[in-house]
Enzyme design. Structure first.
Site, PDB file in Angstrom:
ATOM      1  N   HIS A   1     -36.154  66.145  57.171  1.00  0.00           N
ATOM      2  CA  HIS A   1     -36.449  64.944  56.381  1.00  0.00           C
ATOM      3  C   HIS A   1     -36.517  63.717  57.299  1.00  0.00           C
ATOM      4  CE1 HIS A   1     -36.356  66.702  52.327  1.00  0.00           C
ATOM      5  NE2 HIS A   1     -35.461  67.533  52.836  1.00  0.00           N
TER       6      HIS A   1
ATOM      7  N   TYR B   1     -25.536  67.717  58.664  1.00  0.00           N
ATOM      8  CA  TYR B   1     -25.935  66.308  58.665  1.00  0.00           C
ATOM      9  C   TYR B   1     -25.175  65.530  59.737  1.00  0.00           C
ATOM     10  CZ  TYR B   1     -27.952  67.234  54.007  1.00  0.00           C
ATOM     11  OH  TYR B   1     -28.659  67.727  52.936  1.00  0.00           O
TER      12      TYR B   1
END
Length: 331
Positions: free
Chosen positions: A54, A322
């Site tokens: 992303h 993440y």
């Protein structure tokens, strides 16, 4: 970049992989989270300062106004009555920062939210347009990425990716549940992971987020999507917000006994009750989105009293990956 066959693009379960780059990774070096990020870098290349997945996105601001019904289900302050500021990031899939917004590989589009609570703390919600996830654990997600990375044009048959999907049915189907919208303001975003609402008496209720556009969802066919300008979604949402706010209903799909909370590949039946928890109203784009994106880290376990993680193992797996990606892009 070598093109990946359509099957392997679908195998990504929404990552919709665009190509191979670099040296295939090993599933033996480092932690599972590090291996996962390494696999993403193998597939899409390394882009300094950018997310491993992303990578392309834009940041906007707004507010969340809770409903009266929300306070009955959770004691969380975010549902206590007063509107709270929200920073949101829309994104395309893959680690390619210049991917065309209308490309099939850009699905699923993501919407991540950071709520600024009255006590100075923050709460995060991470969603995307998939209706369910391709795998159930972080280890399986790593294995899927590694299998795809090892399934180039010279791979023997069956390829590692074909072997993987044969034993993981959701991996070959999840990607097809996400399509390109006419606008990021016209897409539904789903929380594929289960969380727990806790009310004032201690009653616990498993749920999944669903964020539905007030204007209604409006999707493009694949051919029409491919004809759009490369940045049409990211540019359009910023232009749209310059003219008027964009609103979404934040819903909680409530689990019933027997519904799996530990497996994100298993969507709950559509007849499950949907409770409107409030309204998300986005009001303006952030002026310097690139700087804002670099500083932002959205973590699915960044919660507040009254909302808890479930037994879904993907929540911690996502948090760890993440954090690895953030650490690397911050160097």
């Amino acid at each position: 970049m070598t093109r990946i066959p359509l099957l392997r693009r679908a195998l990504a379960g929404g990552l919709m992989l665009a190509g191979l780059a670099g040296t295939p990774v090993s599933a033996e070096d480092g932690t599972t989270a590090e291996q996962t990020v390494d696999a993403m870098n193998t597939l899409w290349g390394q882009h300094p300062g950018m997310r491993a997945n992303h990578a392309k996105g834009t940041v906007v601001e707004g507010r969340f106004t809770p409903s009266a019904e929300a306070a009955k289900l959770s004691k969380a302050s975010v549902f206590s009555g007063a509107a709270v500021p929200v920073t949101a990031r829309f994104s395309d899939a893959t680690g390619l920062p210049t991917i065309a917004d209308g490309a099939a590989n850009a699905n699923p589009h993501g919407l991540s939210l950071k709520f600024k609570l009255a006590d100075g703390s923050e709460m995060d919600v991470v969603t995307n347009s998939l209706k369910y996830f391709p795998v159930a654990t972080g280890e399986e997600f790593r294995d899927l990425l590694v299998a795809i990375a090892k399934s180039g044009k010279d791979a023997g048959k069956p390829t590692p990716a074909e072997t993987f999907v044969a034993s993981h049915p959701a991996a070959g189907k999840a990607g097809a549940t996400a399509r390109t919208p006419t606008s990021l303001a016209r897409q539904t975003y789903n929380g594929v992971n289960a969380f727990i609402l806790v009310d004032a008496s201690g009653k616990r209720q498993a749920f999944r987020y669903r964020i539905v556009p007030v204007e209604g969802e409006e999707l493009l066919g694949s051919e029409e999507a491919a004809k759009q300008a490369p940045d049409h979604l990211m540019s359009e949402i910023r232009t749209r917000l310059g003219k008027a706010p964009v609103s979404y209903k934040v819903l909680a799909q409530l689990a019933e006994p027997g519904d799996r909370t530990d497996d994100a590949t298993q969507p709950w039946p559509e007849e499950r009750r949907l409770v409107e928890m409030g309204t998300l109203t986005l009001t303006k784009p952030v002026a310097d989105s690139a700087s804002a994106e670099k500083a932002l880290l959205f973590l699915p376990n960044a919660l507040t009293d009254g909302i808890e993680v479930s037994d879904d193992p993907l929540i911690d797996a996502r948090v760890q990956a993440y954090a690895v990606s953030f650490g690397r892009r911050s160097q």
